[in-house]
Design a protein around this motif. Structure first.
Motif, short mmCIF file in Angstrom:
data_model
loop_
_atom_site.label_atom_id
_atom_site.label_comp_id
_atom_site.label_asym_id
_atom_site.label_seq_id
_atom_site.Cartn_x
_atom_site.Cartn_y
_atom_site.Cartn_z
N GLU A 170 0.82 -1.21 0.00
CA GLU A 170 0.00 0.00 0.00
C GLU A 170 0.85 1.27 0.00
OE1 GLU A 170 -3.58 2.13 2.63
OE2 GLU A 170 -2.98 0.05 3.07
N SER A 171 2.04 1.20 0.59
CA SER A 171 2.90 2.39 0.64
C SER A 171 3.27 2.89 -0.74
CB SER A 171 4.17 2.08 1.44
OG SER A 171 4.92 1.05 0.81
N ALA A 172 3.42 1.96 -1.72
CA ALA A 172 3.75 2.37 -3.09
C ALA A 172 2.60 3.14 -3.73
CB ALA A 172 4.09 1.14 -3.93
N LEU A 173 1.37 2.88 -3.28
CA LEU A 173 0.21 3.56 -3.84
C LEU A 173 0.04 4.96 -3.25
CD1 LEU A 173 -2.32 0.58 -3.69
CD2 LEU A 173 -0.79 1.22 -5.57
N HIS A 174 0.56 5.18 -2.06
CA HIS A 174 0.43 6.48 -1.41
C HIS A 174 1.51 7.47 -1.85
CE1 HIS A 174 -2.83 5.93 1.52
NE2 HIS A 174 -2.43 4.66 1.62
N ARG A 175 2.65 6.95 -2.29
CA ARG A 175 3.77 7.83 -2.64
C ARG A 175 3.45 8.60 -3.92
NH1 ARG A 175 8.54 8.11 -0.60
NH2 ARG A 175 8.28 6.10 0.44
N LEU A 176 3.50 9.93 -3.85
CA LEU A 176 3.12 10.77 -5.00
C LEU A 176 4.28 10.92 -5.97
CD1 LEU A 176 0.98 13.58 -3.32
CD2 LEU A 176 0.23 11.45 -4.40
N VAL A 177 4.57 9.86 -6.68
CA VAL A 177 5.65 9.88 -7.67
C VAL A 177 5.21 10.75 -8.85
CG1 VAL A 177 6.97 8.48 -9.30
CG2 VAL A 177 6.47 7.61 -7.00
N LEU A 188 -5.31 4.90 -11.82
CA LEU A 188 -6.38 4.54 -12.75
C LEU A 188 -5.89 3.52 -13.78
CD1 LEU A 188 -8.07 8.02 -13.32
CD2 LEU A 188 -8.92 6.10 -11.96
N HIS A 189 -4.62 3.64 -14.14
CA HIS A 189 -4.04 2.66 -15.07
C HIS A 189 -4.01 1.27 -14.44
CE1 HIS A 189 -1.53 1.02 -18.24
NE2 HIS A 189 -0.68 0.58 -17.32
N LEU A 190 -3.73 1.19 -13.15
CA LEU A 190 -3.75 -0.10 -12.46
C LEU A 190 -5.14 -0.72 -12.52
CD1 LEU A 190 -1.59 0.58 -9.26
CD2 LEU A 190 -0.89 -0.58 -11.36
N ILE A 274 -7.76 0.98 -4.72
CA ILE A 274 -7.03 1.81 -5.68
C ILE A 274 -7.95 2.87 -6.27
CG2 ILE A 274 -5.78 1.78 -7.87
CD1 ILE A 274 -4.88 -1.10 -7.15
N ARG A 275 -9.17 2.50 -6.59
CA ARG A 275 -10.15 3.47 -7.11
C ARG A 275 -10.39 4.59 -6.08
NH1 ARG A 275 -13.63 -0.79 -9.60
NH2 ARG A 275 -13.46 -0.56 -11.87
N LYS A 276 -10.52 4.20 -4.84
CA LYS A 276 -10.77 5.17 -3.77
C LYS A 276 -9.61 6.15 -3.66
CE LYS A 276 -11.80 5.42 1.20
NZ LYS A 276 -12.02 4.62 2.43
N MET A 277 -8.39 5.64 -3.73
CA MET A 277 -7.21 6.49 -3.64
C MET A 277 -7.13 7.44 -4.83
SD MET A 277 -4.47 3.73 -2.15
CE MET A 277 -3.15 4.95 -2.07
N ALA A 278 -7.48 6.95 -6.02
CA ALA A 278 -7.46 7.81 -7.22
C ALA A 278 -8.49 8.92 -7.09
CB ALA A 278 -7.74 6.97 -8.46
N SER A 279 -9.67 8.61 -6.56
CA SER A 279 -10.71 9.63 -6.37
C SER A 279 -10.27 10.67 -5.36
CB SER A 279 -12.00 8.96 -5.89
OG SER A 279 -12.50 8.08 -6.87
N ALA A 280 -9.58 10.24 -4.30
CA ALA A 280 -9.11 11.19 -3.31
C ALA A 280 -8.11 12.18 -3.90
CB ALA A 280 -8.49 10.44 -2.14
N LEU A 281 -7.28 11.70 -4.81
CA LEU A 281 -6.31 12.59 -5.45
C LEU A 281 -7.01 13.60 -6.35
CD1 LEU A 281 -3.38 10.18 -6.42
CD2 LEU A 281 -3.37 11.98 -4.69
N LYS A 282 -8.11 13.21 -6.97
CA LYS A 282 -8.87 14.13 -7.82
C LYS A 282 -9.46 15.27 -7.02
CE LYS A 282 -12.64 14.20 -11.21
NZ LYS A 282 -13.67 13.40 -11.89
#
Length: 284
Positions: A170-177, A188-190, A274-282
């Protein structure tokens, strides 16, 4: 140390065996040329040892290899001489990276565990470029970002046919690369990648606690058809090594299964997260 059979040495040995038989040469001819025993020839052709560069050239001459066959044998020899005992970093176009790419292209299944970064086969171009810029001290400066993107795209075309099972911390998904926009596109690509029936993504949640490979870099297992032995590739900043030893490979495969089935979220729950995390970034 006893000689260990590896897939790369075996591929070279099989190639030389085919040339020898086509040329009608026997163990006697091999001994006359090299003064080595039939046992040595057998171990070489079965992938336990490799010939020296000089011996390779002599054998190719004895077997009447064509220029094309010589180039193929030399490429296989380069692959085989890579250390297949422990720890090949594919961040740039090193000989090791080329070896990994060739092995990945031959695999029928890829199983990968990543702690800090999205697996390469699932990276977007923008994400991959950001990772490359951040690791500039560990990549080949003579290779442009566009060239690196093209190479990655070539690898990713394999996703149409290869089975990919990716476990991502999960840490890789939170890091704003690359920033929020790049990361949202990556997430979203994932999600989109899982629409391919060949691709499975599982997320190891923070709540899972510790697991065996979390203190190291990424680990990728390559599985092959036709009875070829599996191999594991361990990454670290600026380098990496192959694990070809059968017992060690089996340990990594068992460890992967333990994480995938016991610690990681299900594929469905992983996609939801992953969808939830992408929505939060939006929304930020």
């Amino acid at each position: 140390m006893a000689a260990v059979q590896t897939r790369r040495k075996r591929k070279l040995g099989q190639f030389l065996n085919a040339l020898r038989k086509r040329a009608g040469k026997t163990e006697v001819d091999y001994h006359a040329l090299t003064r080595k025993t039939q046992s040595t020839l057998s171990r070489m052709e079965n992938g336990y040892i490799s010939p020296s560069w000089t011996e390779l050239g002599a054998l190719l001459g004895l077997y009447g290899a064509s220029d094309t066959e010589r180039r193929e044998a030399e490429a296989l020899w380069e692959d085989a001489k890579q250390d297949g005992t422990r720890l090949v970093y594919a961040a740039a176009f090193t000989p090791e990276a080329r070896t990994y790419a060739r092995q990945e292209a031959d695999a029928t299944e890829v199983r990968t565990v990543e702690m800090n970064v999205i697996p390469g086969l699932l990276q977007t171009p923008a994400y991959a470029a950001a990772v490359r810029r951040a690791g500039k001290r560990f990549v080949d400066g003579g290779v442009s970002v566009d060239q690196a993107k093209a190479a990655l795209a070539g690898r990713q075309r394999r996703l149409r046919t290869v089975r990919l099972d990716a476990v991502i911390d999960e840490s890789a998904l939170h890091r704003l690369v690359g920033g929020a926009d790049v990361m949202r596109e990556q997430l979203l690509h994932l999600v989109e990648a899982t629409q391919n029936s060949n691709t499975t993504i599982r997320v190891i949640p923070f709540s899972a606690g510790a697991y065996g490979t979390m203190s190291g870099g990424g680990a990728t297992a390559l599985l092959f058809e036709d009875g070829d032995p599996s191999a594991v590739y361990l990454e670290y900043a600026g380098g990496g090594k192959w694990v070809d030893n059968p017992a060690d490979v089996q340990n990594y495969l068992l460890h992967f299964d333990e994480i995938a089935s016991g610690l990681a979220l299900s594929p469905k729950d992983s996609v939801s997260l992953i969808r939830k995390m992408a929505s939060a970034l939006k929304e930020t």
